[in-house]
Design a protein around this motif. Structure first.
Motif, mmCIF file in Angstrom:
data_model
loop_
_atom_site.group_PDB
_atom_site.id
_atom_site.type_symbol
_atom_site.label_atom_id
_atom_site.label_comp_id
_atom_site.label_asym_id
_atom_site.label_seq_id
_atom_site.Cartn_x
_atom_site.Cartn_y
_atom_site.Cartn_z
ATOM 1 N N GLU A 61 -17.523 2.295 7.460
ATOM 2 C CA GLU A 61 -17.319 3.344 6.469
ATOM 3 C C GLU A 61 -17.358 4.691 7.183
ATOM 4 O O GLU A 61 -18.131 4.869 8.126
ATOM 5 C CB GLU A 61 -18.439 3.260 5.422
ATOM 6 C CG GLU A 61 -18.360 4.306 4.336
ATOM 7 C CD GLU A 61 -19.506 4.201 3.344
ATOM 8 O OE1 GLU A 61 -19.500 4.966 2.366
ATOM 9 O OE2 GLU A 61 -20.406 3.362 3.568
ATOM 10 N N PRO A 62 -16.532 5.654 6.772
ATOM 11 C CA PRO A 62 -16.610 6.984 7.392
ATOM 12 C C PRO A 62 -18.038 7.523 7.358
ATOM 13 O O PRO A 62 -18.708 7.478 6.318
ATOM 14 C CB PRO A 62 -15.675 7.825 6.525
ATOM 15 C CG PRO A 62 -14.662 6.849 6.029
ATOM 16 C CD PRO A 62 -15.438 5.573 5.785
ATOM 17 N N GLY A 63 -18.496 7.966 8.496
ATOM 18 C CA GLY A 63 -19.868 8.436 8.607
ATOM 19 C C GLY A 63 -20.854 7.324 8.899
ATOM 20 O O GLY A 63 -22.051 7.577 9.088
ATOM 21 N N GLY A 64 -20.341 6.088 8.942
ATOM 22 C CA GLY A 64 -21.214 4.951 9.201
ATOM 23 C C GLY A 64 -21.367 4.673 10.683
ATOM 24 O O GLY A 64 -20.912 5.430 11.545
ATOM 25 N N ASP A 65 -21.978 3.535 10.975
ATOM 26 C CA ASP A 65 -22.295 3.159 12.347
ATOM 27 C C ASP A 65 -21.265 2.171 12.873
ATOM 28 O O ASP A 65 -20.961 1.174 12.206
ATOM 29 C CB ASP A 65 -23.699 2.533 12.376
ATOM 30 C CG ASP A 65 -24.073 2.040 13.767
ATOM 31 O OD1 ASP A 65 -23.638 2.671 14.747
ATOM 32 O OD2 ASP A 65 -24.789 1.019 13.863
ATOM 33 N N ALA A 66 -20.727 2.445 14.051
ATOM 34 C CA ALA A 66 -19.803 1.509 14.701
ATOM 35 C C ALA A 66 -20.617 0.418 15.378
ATOM 36 O O ALA A 66 -20.678 0.304 16.602
ATOM 37 C CB ALA A 66 -18.922 2.240 15.693
ATOM 38 N N TRP A 67 -21.234 -0.435 14.557
ATOM 39 C CA TRP A 67 -22.207 -1.419 15.052
ATOM 40 C C TRP A 67 -21.594 -2.447 15.996
ATOM 41 O O TRP A 67 -22.297 -3.035 16.822
ATOM 42 C CB TRP A 67 -22.846 -2.144 13.858
ATOM 43 C CG TRP A 67 -21.849 -2.776 12.932
ATOM 44 C CD1 TRP A 67 -21.295 -2.209 11.832
ATOM 45 C CD2 TRP A 67 -21.291 -4.092 13.039
ATOM 46 N NE1 TRP A 67 -20.404 -3.073 11.230
ATOM 47 C CE2 TRP A 67 -20.390 -4.242 11.956
ATOM 48 C CE3 TRP A 67 -21.455 -5.155 13.928
ATOM 49 C CZ2 TRP A 67 -19.650 -5.411 11.747
ATOM 50 C CZ3 TRP A 67 -20.716 -6.321 13.719
ATOM 51 C CH2 TRP A 67 -19.831 -6.436 12.640
ATOM 52 N N ALA A 68 -20.292 -2.657 15.888
ATOM 53 C CA ALA A 68 -19.662 -3.695 16.710
ATOM 54 C C ALA A 68 -19.213 -3.192 18.076
ATOM 55 O O ALA A 68 -18.793 -3.985 18.915
ATOM 56 C CB ALA A 68 -18.466 -4.292 15.959
ATOM 57 N N GLN A 106 -14.645 1.751 22.533
ATOM 58 C CA GLN A 106 -14.588 1.015 21.277
ATOM 59 C C GLN A 106 -15.230 1.803 20.146
ATOM 60 O O GLN A 106 -14.723 1.821 19.020
ATOM 61 C CB GLN A 106 -15.271 -0.347 21.429
ATOM 62 C CG GLN A 106 -14.476 -1.359 22.226
ATOM 63 C CD GLN A 106 -15.029 -2.766 22.065
ATOM 64 O OE1 GLN A 106 -16.104 -2.978 21.527
ATOM 65 N NE2 GLN A 106 -14.273 -3.742 22.546
ATOM 66 N N LYS A 107 -16.343 2.451 20.444
ATOM 67 C CA LYS A 107 -17.025 3.241 19.416
ATOM 68 C C LYS A 107 -16.110 4.337 18.894
ATOM 69 O O LYS A 107 -15.983 4.554 17.676
ATOM 70 C CB LYS A 107 -18.311 3.833 19.975
ATOM 71 C CG LYS A 107 -19.096 4.646 18.959
ATOM 72 C CD LYS A 107 -20.404 5.159 19.557
ATOM 73 C CE LYS A 107 -21.194 5.965 18.523
ATOM 74 N NZ LYS A 107 -22.478 6.458 19.083
ATOM 75 N N LYS A 108 -15.455 5.032 19.804
ATOM 76 C CA LYS A 108 -14.545 6.112 19.426
ATOM 77 C C LYS A 108 -13.417 5.584 18.541
ATOM 78 O O LYS A 108 -13.075 6.190 17.511
ATOM 79 C CB LYS A 108 -13.980 6.762 20.692
ATOM 80 C CG LYS A 108 -12.936 7.843 20.427
ATOM 81 C CD LYS A 108 -12.339 8.345 21.724
ATOM 82 C CE LYS A 108 -11.191 9.310 21.455
ATOM 83 N NZ LYS A 108 -10.543 9.762 22.725
ATOM 84 N N ASN A 109 -12.844 4.474 18.945
ATOM 85 C CA ASN A 109 -11.706 3.929 18.204
ATOM 86 C C ASN A 109 -12.121 3.374 16.837
ATOM 87 O O ASN A 109 -11.408 3.552 15.842
ATOM 88 C CB ASN A 109 -11.011 2.848 19.026
ATOM 89 C CG ASN A 109 -10.265 3.436 20.215
ATOM 90 O OD1 ASN A 109 -9.831 4.580 20.175
ATOM 91 N ND2 ASN A 109 -10.126 2.655 21.276
ATOM 92 N N LEU A 110 -13.257 2.685 16.784
ATOM 93 C CA LEU A 110 -13.719 2.158 15.495
ATOM 94 C C LEU A 110 -14.012 3.295 14.522
ATOM 95 O O LEU A 110 -13.676 3.211 13.337
ATOM 96 C CB LEU A 110 -14.952 1.282 15.693
ATOM 97 C CG LEU A 110 -14.697 -0.121 16.247
ATOM 98 C CD1 LEU A 110 -16.015 -0.806 16.596
ATOM 99 C CD2 LEU A 110 -13.904 -0.969 15.245
ATOM 100 N N LEU A 111 -14.628 4.353 15.012
ATOM 101 C CA LEU A 111 -14.922 5.485 14.140
ATOM 102 C C LEU A 111 -13.635 6.171 13.678
ATOM 103 O O LEU A 111 -13.543 6.630 12.532
ATOM 104 C CB LEU A 111 -15.829 6.486 14.853
ATOM 105 C CG LEU A 111 -17.260 5.996 15.114
ATOM 106 C CD1 LEU A 111 -18.038 7.022 15.936
ATOM 107 C CD2 LEU A 111 -17.986 5.691 13.809
#
Length: 280
Positions: A86-93, A99-104
């Motif tokens: 979710e926007p503003g959520g945690d890129a837990w995966a 990957q964090k940048k892209n998931l966000l």
């Protein structure tokens, strides 16, 4: 005859009656033995490998019967990645910073899925929730967004969960009476398309691609009627799957790429469905 009994009158005892009688017999070595249990009440027997055909049939029957009893005739399917936050959520995966940048960055599709599900559910309300009912895989990410969007407008919404090696509980927005759990991927995928009037596919991984290509194959081969197949995020999908290249190579027939519509917003996707079905 019980007026709620839809099976009709019979002079023979129903299975639930005999189940109660079997549990009320005296406790003896004979009645404690597994062999004495009624077959369908014997978990060890029902999970034997030889019973796989029976379990396949049961997984096909149970959701279909419950959805039919609810009066649900058609659905809109949302496929997409469990890892999309979710926007503003945690890129837990995420396993690294890239990957964090892209998931966000892809979190925008959570919002699009949620808004798209709202639009579908508002149309569904006009049919007393018999048509265009939102169905997802029932998990996190895009699936959660789809169920959540329907829930936002008070609509029922279906979740088709599956038992995985890592725990995946249904998301909290699935309607409890429409929350199903599967052992067999094949039967689960059948239920996704059995009532589908549209299929919306958001960025995801292997599971999303599996579901996407199953749908495309069924339509391409004429095993499923043509319905809108909406790929959210042209930039993402043009890099993840190069359909034009397949056409150029001759492994896909010219024109087959037209099964797909690329969209970027919920409103674009809903307009395609409206035009396809001549909805007001």
């Amino acid at each position: 005859m019980n007026p709620e009994d839809k099976t009709g009158w019979t002079p023979l005892p129903h299975s639930d009656e005999d189940l109660g009688r079997a549990k009320a017999v005296p406790d003896t070595p004979q009645t404690r033995a597994p062999a004495y249990r009624l077959a369908w009440d014997d978990e060890d027997f029902m999970t034997r490998r030889e019973l796989r055909p029976v379990r396949l049939q049961l997984e096909l029957l149970k959701p279909d019967m419950l959805l039919s009893e609810r009066g649900i005739r058609s659905t809109v399917v949302l496929f997409g990645g469990a890892r999309i936050p979710e926007p503003g959520g945690d890129a837990w995966a995420a396993k690294n910073e890239t990957q964090k940048k892209n998931l966000l960055a892809n979190a925008k599709y959570y919002d699009e899925a949620r808004r798209f599900a709202r639009l579908c559910s508002e149309e569904s309300a006009k049919t007393y929730y018999r048509e265009f009912v939102v169905v997802t895989g029932g998990g996190p990410g895009v699936m959660e967004a789809g169920n959540r969007g329907a829930n936002d407008v008070g609509a029922p919404t279906i979740g088709l969960n599956i038992v995985l090696p890592h725990e995946q509980a249904p998301n909290e927005y699935v309607t409890p009476e429409l929350c199903f759990n599967f052992h067999y991927f094949a039967i689960r995928k059948m239920h996704f398309v059995m009532r589908a009037k549209a299929v919306a596919i958001f960025p995801g991984g292997f599971g999303t691609m599996d579901e996407m290509f199953e749908t495309l194959t069924l339509i391409q081969t004429g095993r499923m009627e043509r319905v809108p197949v909406l790929l959210f995020g042209k930039e993402f999908w043009s890099k993840a799957v190069n359909i034009d290249y397949l056409v150029e190579q001759g492994t896909v027939s010219p024109g087959d790429e037209n099964i797909i519509d690329f969209v970027d917003t919920a409103e674009e996707a809903w307009k395609i469905i409206q035009d396809f079905y001549n909805l007001a």
